[in-house]
Design an enzyme around this catalytic site. Sequence first.
Site, PDB file in Angstrom:
ATOM      1  N   CYS A 140      -1.809  -2.912   7.251  1.00  0.00           N
ATOM      2  CA  CYS A 140      -1.221  -2.748   8.808  1.00  0.00           C
ATOM      3  C   CYS A 140      -1.664  -1.254   9.327  1.00  0.00           C
ATOM      4  O   CYS A 140      -2.025  -0.424   8.613  1.00  0.00           O
ATOM      5  CB  CYS A 140       0.282  -2.848   8.631  1.00  0.00           C
ATOM      6  SG  CYS A 140       1.297  -1.577   7.982  1.00  0.00           S
ATOM      7  N   GLU A 185       0.884  -1.265  -0.077  1.00  0.00           N
ATOM      8  CA  GLU A 185      -0.042   0.042  -0.010  1.00  0.00           C
ATOM      9  C   GLU A 185       1.051   1.295   0.095  1.00  0.00           C
ATOM     10  O   GLU A 185       0.540   2.226  -0.582  1.00  0.00           O
ATOM     11  CB  GLU A 185      -1.062   0.034   1.186  1.00  0.00           C
ATOM     12  CG  GLU A 185      -1.900  -1.176   1.239  1.00  0.00           C
ATOM     13  CD  GLU A 185      -1.385  -2.399   1.974  1.00  0.00           C
ATOM     14  OE1 GLU A 185      -2.194  -3.235   2.430  1.00  0.00           O
ATOM     15  OE2 GLU A 185      -0.092  -2.468   2.268  1.00  0.00           O
TER      16      GLU A 185
END
Length: 131
Positions: free
Chosen positions: A83, A52
């Site tokens: 996360c 990401e």
Amino acid sequence: MTLLDAAREVRERAYAPYSRFKVGAAVRGASGAVYQGCNVENVAYPEGTCAEAGAIALMVASGETELVEVAVIADSPTPVPPCGGCRQKLAEFGRADTPVLLATVQGARLATTIGELLPGRFDISHLSGTE
């Protein structure tokens, strides 16, 4: 090519020699352009980069600072959420209602939003003297 297809494609190029856990991500900028990222591990584990984060970095390097859609894919029994750090990164560039599609290579999917992934996010309103 769908956003999930873009994430699936870049996942194959992930550098994960230690965990063997490849992750692909794609974000769509406000312009409609798609930016891909994959995880890049390092033998010093904390020094790796999440998929990401890579997609967001490419978006910003390309001149965009707003994302309107996210897709993340991994080879896992269930869809893998970003996360905590990546949730905050997504929140920096997307709105709470920005759609996020989490998927597995086997076909399981979970549709959510940035706001659902990071309720009570830290934002500029928390900084002293800025609003």
